[in-house]
Scaffold this motif. Structure first.
Motif, PDB file in Angstrom:
ATOM      1  N   LEU A  33      24.353   0.897 -16.751  1.00 52.78           N
ATOM      2  CA  LEU A  33      24.066   2.173 -16.106  1.00 52.78           C
ATOM      3  C   LEU A  33      24.210   3.361 -17.046  1.00 52.78           C
ATOM      4  CD1 LEU A  33      25.633   1.522 -12.604  1.00 52.78           C
ATOM      5  CD2 LEU A  33      23.222   1.517 -13.248  1.00 52.78           C
ATOM      6  N   MET A  34      25.098   3.264 -18.040  1.00 58.38           N
ATOM      7  CA  MET A  34      25.190   4.331 -19.043  1.00 58.38           C
ATOM      8  C   MET A  34      23.853   4.481 -19.756  1.00 58.38           C
ATOM      9  SD  MET A  34      28.036   6.095 -19.613  1.00 58.38           S
ATOM     10  CE  MET A  34      27.996   6.493 -21.358  1.00 58.38           C
ATOM     11  N   MET A  35      23.240   3.353 -20.107  1.00 57.74           N
ATOM     12  CA  MET A  35      21.963   3.390 -20.806  1.00 57.74           C
ATOM     13  C   MET A  35      20.868   3.949 -19.892  1.00 57.74           C
ATOM     14  SD  MET A  35      19.797   0.400 -22.742  1.00 57.74           S
ATOM     15  CE  MET A  35      19.300  -0.416 -21.242  1.00 57.74           C
ATOM     16  N   LEU A  36      20.799   3.461 -18.642  1.00 60.67           N
ATOM     17  CA  LEU A  36      19.757   3.943 -17.736  1.00 60.67           C
ATOM     18  C   LEU A  36      19.861   5.448 -17.500  1.00 60.67           C
ATOM     19  CD1 LEU A  36      19.482   1.211 -14.950  1.00 60.67           C
ATOM     20  CD2 LEU A  36      17.824   1.745 -16.736  1.00 60.67           C
ATOM     21  N   ARG A  37      21.067   5.934 -17.283  1.00 61.37           N
ATOM     22  CA  ARG A  37      21.220   7.377 -17.036  1.00 61.37           C
ATOM     23  C   ARG A  37      21.073   8.177 -18.325  1.00 61.37           C
ATOM     24  NH1 ARG A  37      23.207  11.223 -13.271  1.00 61.37           N
ATOM     25  NH2 ARG A  37      22.694  13.186 -14.303  1.00 61.37           N
ATOM     26  N   GLY A  38      21.633   7.668 -19.405  1.00 59.79           N
ATOM     27  CA  GLY A  38      21.550   8.383 -20.676  1.00 59.79           C
ATOM     28  C   GLY A  38      20.133   8.519 -21.205  1.00 59.79           C
ATOM     29  N   TYR A  39      19.270   7.591 -20.835  1.00 57.73           N
ATOM     30  CA  TYR A  39      17.861   7.651 -21.221  1.00 57.73           C
ATOM     31  C   TYR A  39      16.979   7.871 -19.982  1.00 57.73           C
ATOM     32  CZ  TYR A  39      19.201   5.926 -25.835  1.00 57.73           C
ATOM     33  OH  TYR A  39      19.767   5.789 -27.080  1.00 57.73           O
ATOM     34  N   CYS A  40      17.473   8.682 -19.059  1.00 59.13           N
ATOM     35  CA  CYS A  40      16.698   9.008 -17.862  1.00 59.13           C
ATOM     36  C   CYS A  40      15.335   9.553 -18.292  1.00 59.13           C
ATOM     37  CB  CYS A  40      17.445  10.043 -17.024  1.00 59.13           C
ATOM     38  SG  CYS A  40      16.484  10.632 -15.611  1.00 59.13           S
ATOM     39  N   PRO A  41      14.249   9.036 -17.704  1.00 57.19           N
ATOM     40  CA  PRO A  41      12.913   9.447 -18.148  1.00 57.19           C
ATOM     41  C   PRO A  41      12.375  10.732 -17.516  1.00 57.19           C
ATOM     42  CG  PRO A  41      12.744   7.696 -16.541  1.00 57.19           C
ATOM     43  CD  PRO A  41      14.213   7.901 -16.788  1.00 57.19           C
ATOM     44  N   CYS A  42      13.163  11.438 -16.728  1.00 56.33           N
ATOM     45  CA  CYS A  42      12.625  12.628 -16.063  1.00 56.33           C
ATOM     46  C   CYS A  42      12.340  13.743 -17.070  1.00 56.33           C
ATOM     47  CB  CYS A  42      13.569  13.110 -14.965  1.00 56.33           C
ATOM     48  SG  CYS A  42      14.978  14.074 -15.514  1.00 56.33           S
ATOM     49  N   ALA A  43      11.504  14.687 -16.668  1.00 53.19           N
ATOM     50  CA  ALA A  43      11.118  15.795 -17.552  1.00 53.19           C
ATOM     51  C   ALA A  43      12.312  16.684 -17.891  1.00 53.19           C
ATOM     52  CB  ALA A  43      10.014  16.622 -16.897  1.00 53.19           C
ATOM     53  N   HIS A  44      13.247  16.835 -16.972  1.00 52.31           N
ATOM     54  CA  HIS A  44      14.435  17.646 -17.254  1.00 52.31           C
ATOM     55  C   HIS A  44      15.246  17.035 -18.401  1.00 52.31           C
ATOM     56  CE1 HIS A  44      17.916  20.199 -16.582  1.00 52.31           C
ATOM     57  NE2 HIS A  44      18.660  19.104 -16.606  1.00 52.31           N
ATOM     58  N   ASP A  68      21.146   5.603  -4.529  1.00 52.07           N
ATOM     59  CA  ASP A  68      19.956   5.097  -3.844  1.00 52.07           C
ATOM     60  C   ASP A  68      18.904   4.691  -4.870  1.00 52.07           C
ATOM     61  OD1 ASP A  68      18.384   4.423  -1.623  1.00 52.07           O
ATOM     62  OD2 ASP A  68      17.534   6.430  -1.442  1.00 52.07           O
ATOM     63  N   ILE A  69      18.067   3.760  -4.482  1.00 49.53           N
ATOM     64  CA  ILE A  69      16.918   3.348  -5.292  1.00 49.53           C
ATOM     65  C   ILE A  69      15.726   3.253  -4.352  1.00 49.53           C
ATOM     66  CG2 ILE A  69      15.911   1.576  -6.787  1.00 49.53           C
ATOM     67  CD1 ILE A  69      18.803   0.672  -7.390  1.00 49.53           C
ATOM     68  N   THR A  70      14.645   3.929  -4.706  1.00 52.15           N
ATOM     69  CA  THR A  70      13.435   3.877  -3.894  1.00 52.15           C
ATOM     70  C   THR A  70      12.247   3.520  -4.771  1.00 52.15           C
ATOM     71  OG1 THR A  70      13.106   6.261  -4.178  1.00 52.15           O
ATOM     72  CG2 THR A  70      14.230   5.553  -2.176  1.00 52.15           C
ATOM     73  N   ALA A  76       6.763   2.075 -10.107  1.00 55.77           N
ATOM     74  CA  ALA A  76       8.044   2.586 -10.582  1.00 55.77           C
ATOM     75  C   ALA A  76       9.109   2.560  -9.494  1.00 55.77           C
ATOM     76  CB  ALA A  76       7.874   4.020 -11.083  1.00 55.77           C
ATOM     77  N   ALA A  77      10.332   2.845  -9.940  1.00 51.06           N
ATOM     78  CA  ALA A  77      11.471   3.012  -9.044  1.00 51.06           C
ATOM     79  C   ALA A  77      12.153   4.326  -9.399  1.00 51.06           C
ATOM     80  CB  ALA A  77      12.449   1.854  -9.196  1.00 51.06           C
ATOM     81  N   CYS A  78      12.661   5.010  -8.383  1.00 49.22           N
ATOM     82  CA  CYS A  78      13.414   6.241  -8.592  1.00 49.22           C
ATOM     83  C   CYS A  78      14.877   5.944  -8.292  1.00 49.22           C
ATOM     84  CB  CYS A  78      12.895   7.340  -7.675  1.00 49.22           C
ATOM     85  SG  CYS A  78      13.788   8.900  -7.881  1.00 49.22           S
ATOM     86  N   ILE A  79      15.742   6.245  -9.248  1.00 44.14           N
ATOM     87  CA  ILE A  79      17.175   6.041  -9.063  1.00 44.14           C
ATOM     88  C   ILE A  79      17.807   7.390  -8.763  1.00 44.14           C
ATOM     89  CG2 ILE A  79      19.327   5.270 -10.113  1.00 44.14           C
ATOM     90  CD1 ILE A  79      17.661   3.427 -11.916  1.00 44.14           C
ATOM     91  N   VAL A  89      11.966   8.827 -12.682  1.00 46.11           N
ATOM     92  CA  VAL A  89      11.069   7.780 -12.201  1.00 46.11           C
ATOM     93  C   VAL A  89      10.967   6.742 -13.315  1.00 46.11           C
ATOM     94  CG1 VAL A  89       8.733   7.236 -11.422  1.00 46.11           C
ATOM     95  CG2 VAL A  89       9.839   9.366 -10.695  1.00 46.11           C
ATOM     96  N   TYR A  90      11.546   5.576 -13.076  1.00 42.83           N
ATOM     97  CA  TYR A  90      11.621   4.501 -14.060  1.00 42.83           C
ATOM     98  C   TYR A  90      10.457   3.544 -13.814  1.00 42.83           C
ATOM     99  CZ  TYR A  90      16.400   6.117 -14.859  1.00 42.83           C
ATOM    100  OH  TYR A  90      17.504   6.871 -15.167  1.00 42.83           O
ATOM    101  N   SER A  91       9.401   3.664 -14.628  1.00 38.75           N
ATOM    102  CA  SER A  91       8.244   2.784 -14.438  1.00 38.75           C
ATOM    103  C   SER A  91       8.664   1.341 -14.702  1.00 38.75           C
ATOM    104  CB  SER A  91       7.098   3.178 -15.374  1.00 38.75           C
ATOM    105  OG  SER A  91       7.394   2.816 -16.712  1.00 38.75           O
ATOM    106  N   PHE A  92       7.951   0.422 -14.073  1.00 41.64           N
ATOM    107  CA  PHE A  92       8.248  -0.987 -14.307  1.00 41.64           C
ATOM    108  C   PHE A  92       8.038  -1.334 -15.782  1.00 41.64           C
ATOM    109  CE2 PHE A  92       6.662  -1.616  -9.698  1.00 41.64           C
ATOM    110  CZ  PHE A  92       7.821  -1.058  -9.207  1.00 41.64           C
ATOM    111  N   GLU A  93       7.041  -0.706 -16.390  1.00 45.99           N
ATOM    112  CA  GLU A  93       6.793  -0.902 -17.823  1.00 45.99           C
ATOM    113  C   GLU A  93       8.014  -0.458 -18.638  1.00 45.99           C
ATOM    114  OE1 GLU A  93       3.687   0.599 -21.319  1.00 45.99           O
ATOM    115  OE2 GLU A  93       3.467   1.358 -19.281  1.00 45.99           O
TER     116      GLU A  93
END
Length: 119
Positions: A33-44, A68-70, A76-79, A89-93
């Motif tokens: 989760l550190m990696m997923l959040r630290g490399y969050c793909p959002c524009a911000h 939540d995950i949608t 993609a999935a949004c965490i 928005v984390y694309s499946f790719e």
């Protein structure tokens, strides 16, 4: 357009700070989760269209708690994170690239980044 297997199951394992994702090709991966959040793909977090993805280290534990995950369309999935951040928005790719060759897409990649709130 390339085909990327889609997630069929998300399992948030809170005590280990991982997100286990099972894909339609029957492969299962554990995401730190550190990696997923630290490399969050959002524009911000990343700006618009930058590669490699910039490292934005979480500063406190609530930032890596999954609230939540949608699913977003068929791609993609949004965490949503415990601190209210929910624009990634984390694309499946992207999720598969993180497993297949993270060092090519992530700036300063570390397999297990240090959690600053832990001594």
């Amino acid at each position: 357009m390339s085909y990327y297997p889609h997630p069929t199951e998300f399992n948030y394992i809170q005590d280990k700070d991982i997100l286990r994702i099972k894909f339609s090709d029957d492969k299962t991966f554990d995401y730190d989760l550190m990696m997923l959040r630290g490399y969050c793909p959002c524009a911000h977090c990343q700006g618009h269209g930058s590669r490699p993805m910039k490292w934005n280290p979480p500063g406190f534990h609530r930032q890596i708690v999954v609230s939540d995950i949608t699913q977003v369309g068929n791609y993609a999935a949004c965490i949503a994170w415990g601190d209210g951040h929910n624009t990634g928005v984390y694309s499946f790719e992207y999720l598969r690239e993180l497993i297949d060759h993270p060092e090519e897409i992530l700036e300063n990649y570390e397999p297990h980044p240090k959690k600053p709130w832990e001594k």
